[in-house]
Design an enzyme around this catalytic site. Structure first.
Site, PDB file in Angstrom:
ATOM      1  N   ASP A  87       0.207  -3.408   2.607  1.00 17.37           N
ATOM      2  CA  ASP A  87       0.227  -2.236   3.538  1.00 17.37           C
ATOM      3  C   ASP A  87      -0.042  -1.090   2.459  1.00 17.37           C
ATOM      4  O   ASP A  87       0.087  -1.316   1.295  1.00 17.37           O
ATOM      5  CB  ASP A  87       1.649  -2.178   4.245  1.00 17.37           C
ATOM      6  CG  ASP A  87       1.723  -1.304   5.461  1.00 17.37           C
ATOM      7  OD1 ASP A  87       2.334  -1.743   6.381  1.00 17.37           O
ATOM      8  OD2 ASP A  87       0.674  -0.430   5.476  1.00 17.37           O
TER       9      ASP A  87
HETATM   10  C1  GLC Z   1       0.576   2.189   7.580  1.00 21.62           C
HETATM   11  C2  GLC Z   1       1.069   1.045   8.363  1.00 21.62           C
HETATM   12  C3  GLC Z   1       0.272   0.035   8.776  1.00 21.62           C
HETATM   13  C4  GLC Z   1      -1.034   0.502   8.932  1.00 21.62           C
HETATM   14  C5  GLC Z   1      -1.652   1.016   7.282  1.00 21.62           C
HETATM   15  C6  GLC Z   1      -2.995   1.755   7.367  1.00 21.62           C
HETATM   16  O1  GLC Z   1       1.464   2.555   6.575  1.00 21.62           O
HETATM   17  O2  GLC Z   1       2.314   0.515   7.985  1.00 21.62           O
HETATM   18  O3  GLC Z   1       0.608  -0.489  10.305  1.00 21.62           O
HETATM   19  O4  GLC Z   1      -2.202  -0.618   9.244  1.00 21.62           O
HETATM   20  O5  GLC Z   1      -0.752   1.963   7.019  1.00 21.62           O
HETATM   21  O6  GLC Z   1      -3.078   2.755   8.253  1.00 21.62           O
END
Ligand code: GLC
Length: 720
Positions: A265
């Site tokens: 993430d």
């Molecule tokens: C965010 C979220 C995740 C998302 C990623 C990219 O922090 O936790 O669900 O896909 O970043 O945007």
């Protein structure tokens, strides 16, 4: 890249020709750095990074123009000429926005879930996107947690169906199709169980809960062929998921045989230092790579930490090669190596776009849940009446789309006011927003009340706005925003009929509202066709059919609240103090899982289970008859539960094992048939294996998880 050779050899040839820096580049995902004043041209320095092979994938860049421009640099100007992977959060639509997942779950219809994912994939791929960070598969039982809006709700069985449908929809027959995108099952694992519903907080769950509740939707996604997995931000029982080799390697890769790509993430690899399990970037990179995380999303840990980790012997180049190989296999599987410009190559036809809008309207209708209609105000009757449409969400655009609305646009959204006006041409429709967040709206409130008093009935449009939900949207008091309460109480107290339409990303906990409001509909965040869908439901063009995918609490103090709880040794008995209950609030939810009213009236009759005795390998058939004794057509979702009253561990009082829909005309009757296998009667052990035990099982069917509404039969399972 030599075409025609078999994929594996092609990948090996690419790998063999790459420098260490280029290999690490393939493990690096960054956000676009747009040039000053530009929304679609990346900076020269970022182009230089692509040209040097330092970037393998990008997130949050979309649209044919920007993606083609960046891809041209990667494919024509770099040494390895490996295409970029463009990734985006397409959770519930791209340009055509569908209801948020929690709302779409209320339709209990895998076919619908698949169709909306398919439509989203076609639009996203036309915008150059090749991978979506969806579906979100975290079981959510805590409305304080903002990301409940992104979830399918509280039940693992439902989550498995949702996972399968979404992976099929996003990836289609072949992920290499120009209209397909790779699906990413996120956020593994148990993210929905964060302490106190507080975003990013620690998660401490038992091995049994992990295997029985939180992991099954992800396993279903893997079994459906999901191309990628995203570990969650949280630590699980003290081990941050981004560095959790026991789960990521031990369970997901080894036991589930997942050979796809793991993408951290946002910034999560670097955050291993903040968690306190890595002393520097090199250790963080080594921990994540060792756990099986292939791509570092936007944390710098891999580009800056891996070379040092290698030099310090914390990782081997073979480990790096393993990760790069998986990334290259994914790009090959997506068709990027052969046709890097296929996605973003052609705009969708107007016919296709119109079909997506119609689908968005259908999905939004099917997601809306009629919670209560005490006064029989619905559906709206009569030809020319006066309807006052009041509230801050009455004529809203962006607020209809909810969080993670991707490329959705406010001015491309049908709000409630426009939808009702279009559906009721002969009616007099007045409108006032009635209240504003910034306050100072006494005159606005008076104006609204004047309209309410002058009208035959009022539609009160209140609820949450998107920033109160989704990531970092935890609320300790997840009720109706306080600034809307004066308007709400004034309108409900005006002595005229009121229909409340709640726009929300969670079950809103507002006892005072439900004490005063006689007719309440949960619209969730309905998406691009919000107004048309609400009008369809309120006018009765379609009977409401949505049912709650989460229990709706009476009070925050009940959280976590879900139907699949154990009986305890002293089940709740309002008449008995020494039972599992509260002194100040009833134990049952305000509305149970599966609750949702219809304009039809469904009666359940004659539950039949065959055979009476089953053995491993047998098929079990459950049939239930349903009749519509009402005056209107409606679609009913019936639920199938089991209960194992005596087992080697205390089993939940209800376990969901089926949900099926049937549409019945007035006076019509029909039957629903469910097929079970004895394995559906098994339960997960703490080690993740399933255990089947002989004995009598209760089989229950009915309209919701309210046990009093269920028909019950039983079956005996014998092991030989
Ligand atoms: C965010 C979220 C995740 C998302 C990623 C990219 O922090 O936790 O669900 O896909 O970043 O945007």
């Amino acid at each position: 890249m030599s075409r025609g050779t078999d994929p594996a050899s092609r990948v090996e040839a690419l790998l063999a020709a790459m420098s260490l820096a280029e290999k690490i580049g393939q493990l690096t995902m960054v956000r676009p750095e747009f040039a000053a004043g530009s929304a679609d041209t990346i900076t020269d320095s970022q182009k230089a990074g692509i040209r040097a092979g330092q970037i393998g994938s990008m997130l949050d860049i979309w649209g044919a123009g920007p993606t083609r421009a960046a891809q041209t640099v990667a494919v024509n100007e770099s040494q390895a000429k490996i295409p970029l992977l463009f990734c985006y959060d397409v959770l519930h639509g791209y340009e055509t926005v569908f209801p948020v997942p929690l709302g779409e779950a209320a339709a209990f219809d895998p076919d619908l879930w698949e169709r909306t994912a398919r439509a989203a994939a076609e639009e996203a791929a036309a915008g150059g996107v090749a991978l979506t960070f969806a579906p979100m598969l975290d079981v959510a039982r805590d409305p304080r947690w903002g990301r409940i809006v992104e979830s399918f709700g509280e039940d693992a069985w439902l989550g498995r169906r949702f996972a399968e449908a979404k992976v099929r929809g996003f990836q289609g027959e072949s992920p290499a199709d120009a209209g397909a995108v790779a699906a990413t099952a996120k956020h593994l694992g148990a993210y929905g169980a964060v302490t106190a519903g507080r975003e990013y907080a620690s998660v401490d769950v038992s091995e049994r809960a992990l295997h029985e509740v939180h992991l099954p939707p992800f396993r279903a996604a893997v079994e459906a062929g999901a191309a990628a997995i995203m570990p969650a931000f949280n630590d699980l029982n003290g081990v941050p998921m981004t560095g959790n080799a026991e789960v990521l390697r031990g369970i997901v890769r080894a036991r589930w045989a997942f050979d796809g790509v793991m993408i951290s993430d946002f910034g999560a690899v670097g955050e291993l230092m903040v968690h306190g399990v890595a002393g520097d970037l090199a250790e963080a990179a080594a921990l994540a790579l060792g756990a099986g995380v292939d791509i570092d999303m936007a944390s710098d840990a891999y580009p800056k930490g891996l070379p040092e980790a290698l030099a310090r012997g914390l990782v081997t180049e073979a480990q790096i090669d393993e990760a790069v190989r998986r990334v290259l296999v994914l790009k090959e599987r997506l068709g990027l190596l052969d046709a890097p410009f296929a996605r973003g190559g052609a705009a969708l036809s107007e016919e296709k776009r119109q079909a997506h809008r119609a689908l968005a309207r259908e999905a939004a209708c099917r997601s809306m849940v009629l919670l209560r209609d005490r006064d029989g105000l619905l559906p709206l009757q009569g030809e020319a009446r006066h309807l006052a449409i009041i509230g801050p969400l009455a004529d809203a655009g962006a607020e209809m789309l909810g969080p993670w609305s991707a490329a959705g646009k406010a001015d491309d959204t049908v709000g409630y006011l426009a939808g009702l006006r279009a559906a009721l041409p002969g009616w007099t429709i007045s409108h006032s927003e009635g209240a504003r967040r910034e306050g100072g709206t006494a005159a606005l409130l008076d104006d609204a009340l004047d309209l309410v008093r002058a009208a035959d009935l009022t539609l009160l449009c209140i609820g949450e706005t998107p920033e109160l939900c989704g990531e970092a949207g935890s609320r300790a008091e997840p009720g109706l925003p306080d600034w809307q309460r004066p308007l709400t109480e004034a309108v409900l107290g005006a002595g005229k009929p009121v229909i409340v339409a709640l726009t929300c990303g969670r079950p809103l906990i507002a006892p005072w509202l439900f004490e005063q409001a006689g007719t309440v509909l949960a619209a969730w965040f309905p998406g691009s066709e919000a107004g048309n869908a609400l009008a369809d439901v309120l006018t009765g063009r379609l009977s409401p059919s949505g049912k709650l995918p989460v229990s709706w609490p009476r009070a925050v103090g009940q959280i976590p609240i879900f139907f699949g709880q154990s009986a305890t040794g002293r089940p709740a008995d309002p008449a008995e103090r020494l039972t599992s209950r509260y002194l100040d609030v009833a134990s049952a939810p305000l509305f149970p899982f599966g609750h949702g009213l219809s304009y039809a009236r469904f009666e359940y009759r004659d539950l039949r289970v065959t055979p009476a005795v089953a053995r491993p390998g047998d098929g079990i058939t459950v049939e239930v008859d349903i009749a519509n004794s009402g005056a209107r057509e409606g679609r009913e979702t019936a639920f199938l539960f089991i209960r194992d009253p005596v087992a080697s561990v205390a089993r939940p009082v209800l376990e969901l094992r089926g949900a099926a829909g049937i549409t019945l005309a007035p006076g019509e009757a029909g039957s629903l048939r469910f097929s079970l296998k004895p394995d559906d009667l098994a339960f997960s052990t703490g080690e993740g294996t399933s255990r089947l035990e002989p004995g009598r099982f209760e089989i229950l069917a009915g309209p919701s998880a309210d046990r009093a509404s269920l028909l019950q039969a039983s079956i005996e399972l014998r092991m030989s």
